[in-house]
Design an enzyme around this catalytic site. Structure first.
Site, mmCIF file in Angstrom:
data_model
loop_
_atom_site.group_PDB
_atom_site.id
_atom_site.type_symbol
_atom_site.label_atom_id
_atom_site.label_comp_id
_atom_site.label_asym_id
_atom_site.label_seq_id
_atom_site.Cartn_x
_atom_site.Cartn_y
_atom_site.Cartn_z
ATOM 1 N NE ARG A 94 34.577 43.326 38.104
ATOM 2 C CZ ARG A 94 35.485 44.225 37.757
ATOM 3 N NH1 ARG A 94 36.102 44.943 38.666
ATOM 4 N NH2 ARG A 94 35.780 44.412 36.495
ATOM 5 C CG ASN B 216 41.898 50.816 41.454
ATOM 6 O OD1 ASN B 216 41.474 50.928 40.314
ATOM 7 N ND2 ASN B 216 42.179 49.654 42.007
ATOM 8 N NE ARG C 46 42.330 42.226 33.552
ATOM 9 C CZ ARG C 46 41.372 42.866 34.200
ATOM 10 N NH1 ARG C 46 41.665 43.826 35.048
ATOM 11 N NH2 ARG C 46 40.109 42.531 34.011
ATOM 12 C CD GLU D 42 46.681 55.223 36.329
ATOM 13 O OE1 GLU D 42 45.875 54.615 35.599
ATOM 14 O OE2 GLU D 42 47.605 55.930 35.878
ATOM 15 C CG HIS E 172 45.644 50.134 37.367
ATOM 16 N ND1 HIS E 172 44.332 50.351 37.020
ATOM 17 C CD2 HIS E 172 46.351 51.178 36.893
ATOM 18 C CE1 HIS E 172 44.254 51.494 36.351
ATOM 19 N NE2 HIS E 172 45.464 52.016 36.272
ATOM 20 C CB ALA F 72 36.179 50.418 33.743
ATOM 21 C CE1 TYR G 275 40.677 43.938 38.884
ATOM 22 C CE2 TYR G 275 38.838 42.460 38.487
ATOM 23 C CZ TYR G 275 39.633 43.509 38.091
ATOM 24 O OH TYR G 275 39.387 44.123 36.897
ATOM 25 C CB SER H 271 44.750 43.194 37.495
ATOM 26 O OG SER H 271 44.224 44.219 36.670
ATOM 27 N N PRO I 209 34.534 52.351 39.964
ATOM 28 C CG PRO I 209 34.160 52.340 37.660
ATOM 29 C CD PRO I 209 34.844 53.111 38.749
ATOM 30 C CG ASN I 210 32.210 47.197 38.456
ATOM 31 O OD1 ASN I 210 31.048 47.000 38.794
ATOM 32 N ND2 ASN I 210 32.544 47.603 37.251
#
Length: 152
Positions: free
Chosen positions: A27, A83, A116, A107, A109, A86, A32, A111, A19-20
């Site tokens: 964004r 990836n 965070r 996996e 990511h 969330a 990112y 960032s 998502p996103n």
């Protein structure tokens, strides 16, 4: 055994984005970066070609669709780069689907989730992944392909 390895290598690597991630480049560029998902997919395809691998890039904002693709990977993919956005921090369904795979799973990511919010410090995916690449930006996808290339 060699037949199985070449059989897996002839299948594409599924590159799944959650998502996103369709909003990359728009964004939160301070987190990112400015690279779009289309640009990442172009880079991934070029890297895969240089390694002699095929890739199948997909993105969904829907957890169930990601689960369906992971289940599809059981027979149609040589490995998975995921990836999950969330969903990495919340999805037992994605964890359970990944646990059924007998192919490498990396996996990714973009960032550094550990720099965070604390809710991002836990991944439901990491325990069933072959490895994790985190916080290196979009190059993480190319590094994941390198790792997969060494495993299959």
């Amino acid at each position: 055994m060699a037949k199985s390895s070449s059989s897996k290598a002839s299948k594409p690597v599924f590159v799944l984005n959650g998502p996103n991630l369709n909003l990359l480049g728009q964004r939160e560029p301070e987190i990112y970066g400015s690279t779009t998902l289309a640009e990442i997919e172009k880079q991934v395809k070029a890297k895969a070609k240089s390694l002699g691998l095929a890739v199948d890039c997909r993105q969904s904002n829907h957890e169930g669709e990601l689960v369906d693709w992971i289940q599809e990977a059981r027979v149609k993919a040589s490995a998975v780069i995921l990836n999950a956005g969330a969903y990495s921090h919340t999805s037992i369904a994605i964890h359970d689907a990944l646990a059924t795979l007998d192919i490498p799973v990396v996996e990714v990511h973009i960032s550094n989730v550990y720099k965070r919010e604390s809710f991002r410090h836990h991944s439901t995916i990491s325990p069933v992944a072959t490895g994790v690449i985190c916080g290196l930006g979009t190059i993480g996808y190319a590094l994941a392909l390198e790792a997969i290339h060494s495993k299959i």
